[in-house]
Design a protein around this motif. Sequence first.
Motif, PDB file in Angstrom:
ATOM      1  N   ARG A 147      -8.760  -5.834  -7.146  1.00  0.00           N
ATOM      2  CA  ARG A 147      -8.628  -5.932  -8.622  1.00  0.00           C
ATOM      3  C   ARG A 147      -7.280  -6.527  -9.009  1.00  0.00           C
ATOM      4  NH1 ARG A 147     -11.055  -0.934  -9.180  1.00  0.00           N
ATOM      5  NH2 ARG A 147      -9.076   0.131  -9.413  1.00  0.00           N
ATOM      6  N   LEU A 148      -6.235  -6.131  -8.291  1.00  0.00           N
ATOM      7  CA  LEU A 148      -4.888  -6.660  -8.583  1.00  0.00           C
ATOM      8  C   LEU A 148      -4.810  -8.158  -8.264  1.00  0.00           C
ATOM      9  CD1 LEU A 148      -2.962  -3.569  -7.248  1.00  0.00           C
ATOM     10  CD2 LEU A 148      -2.817  -4.424  -9.602  1.00  0.00           C
ATOM     11  N   ARG A 194       0.848  -1.195   0.000  1.00  0.00           N
ATOM     12  CA  ARG A 194       0.000   0.000   0.000  1.00  0.00           C
ATOM     13  C   ARG A 194       0.882   1.243   0.000  1.00  0.00           C
ATOM     14  NH1 ARG A 194      -1.948  -0.977   4.389  1.00  0.00           N
ATOM     15  NH2 ARG A 194      -1.144   0.653   5.708  1.00  0.00           N
ATOM     16  N   LYS A 246      -6.510  -9.959 -11.120  1.00  0.00           N
ATOM     17  CA  LYS A 246      -5.645  -9.998 -12.304  1.00  0.00           C
ATOM     18  C   LYS A 246      -4.566 -11.087 -12.143  1.00  0.00           C
ATOM     19  CE  LYS A 246      -3.041  -6.775 -15.085  1.00  0.00           C
ATOM     20  NZ  LYS A 246      -2.283  -5.529 -14.970  1.00  0.00           N
ATOM     21  N   GLU A 295     -10.284  -1.643  -3.006  1.00  0.00           N
ATOM     22  CA  GLU A 295     -10.850  -2.030  -4.312  1.00  0.00           C
ATOM     23  C   GLU A 295      -9.726  -2.281  -5.316  1.00  0.00           C
ATOM     24  OE1 GLU A 295     -11.991   0.546  -2.367  1.00  0.00           O
ATOM     25  OE2 GLU A 295     -13.614  -0.805  -1.736  1.00  0.00           O
ATOM     26  N   GLU A 296      -8.728  -1.421  -5.267  1.00  0.00           N
ATOM     27  CA  GLU A 296      -7.593  -1.595  -6.179  1.00  0.00           C
ATOM     28  C   GLU A 296      -6.845  -2.895  -5.844  1.00  0.00           C
ATOM     29  OE1 GLU A 296      -5.401   2.074  -6.042  1.00  0.00           O
ATOM     30  OE2 GLU A 296      -4.071   1.362  -7.639  1.00  0.00           O
ATOM     31  N   ALA A 297      -6.671  -3.155  -4.560  1.00  0.00           N
ATOM     32  CA  ALA A 297      -5.963  -4.380  -4.137  1.00  0.00           C
ATOM     33  C   ALA A 297      -6.715  -5.617  -4.621  1.00  0.00           C
ATOM     34  CB  ALA A 297      -5.808  -4.396  -2.618  1.00  0.00           C
ATOM     35  N   TYR A 311      -0.788  -0.432  -4.390  1.00  0.00           N
ATOM     36  CA  TYR A 311      -2.183  -0.002  -4.459  1.00  0.00           C
ATOM     37  C   TYR A 311      -2.448   1.106  -3.454  1.00  0.00           C
ATOM     38  CZ  TYR A 311      -3.015  -2.625  -0.138  1.00  0.00           C
ATOM     39  OH  TYR A 311      -2.989  -3.059   1.162  1.00  0.00           O
ATOM     40  N   ASP A 312      -3.610   1.755  -3.628  1.00  0.00           N
ATOM     41  CA  ASP A 312      -4.032   2.793  -2.680  1.00  0.00           C
ATOM     42  C   ASP A 312      -5.283   2.396  -1.910  1.00  0.00           C
ATOM     43  OD1 ASP A 312      -2.161   5.087  -3.004  1.00  0.00           O
ATOM     44  OD2 ASP A 312      -2.795   4.906  -5.094  1.00  0.00           O
ATOM     45  N   THR A 313      -6.210   1.723  -2.598  1.00  0.00           N
ATOM     46  CA  THR A 313      -7.487   1.395  -1.945  1.00  0.00           C
ATOM     47  C   THR A 313      -7.699  -0.124  -1.928  1.00  0.00           C
ATOM     48  OG1 THR A 313      -8.696   1.434  -4.036  1.00  0.00           O
ATOM     49  CG2 THR A 313      -8.536   3.527  -2.821  1.00  0.00           C
TER      50      THR A 313
END
Length: 138
Positions: free
Chosen positions: A129-130, A99, A133, A125-127, A121-123
């Motif tokens: 998504r990663l 983070r 992926k 939700e981003e984590a 990541y920052d949020t």
Amino acid sequence: MKIYFAGSIRGGRDDKALYLKLIQHLKKYGQVLTEHVGDPSLTHFGEDGPTDSFIYDRDMGWIQQADVLVAEVSTPSLGVGYEIAQAEMFKKPILCLWRNQPGKRLSGMIGGSRKVHNVTYDTLEEATRLIDKFFSNL
Ligand code: 6IA
């Protein structure tokens, strides 16, 4: 799929709520062997728990069994670093989530490893998504 989730315990429990959410997300992909890492009642001291040699032996066994290791590395932890190195030795796919934090940088021993898939990541939700992926590319 068996997933080993690594997060700080004695290194500090500041991110325990985040670990719990990441573990909940990871369960979409299989069995998380290390759900206790997100236990909100588990303190950095781990009083009244199993012995250190029990913890070590069980966790090393789980890393060997796991299909993948996912580590949240924002709170530095000797145990998490050690687990990442062991997972490298066992040739497991490894995802490390860092983070963004002002004034802090990830250890070069993790960030510099070619065997680790490092993401920032920052949020939450981003984590997640990663994570999605990473699993879609396994
Ligand atoms: O150096 P650290 O304690 O921060 O290392 C954290 C990492 O080591 C985690 O990813 C865990 O997989 C592993 N680990 C460290 N302590 C324990 C533990 N303690 N139990 C299981 N794994 C551990 C006892 C907890 C018990 C009271 C429920």
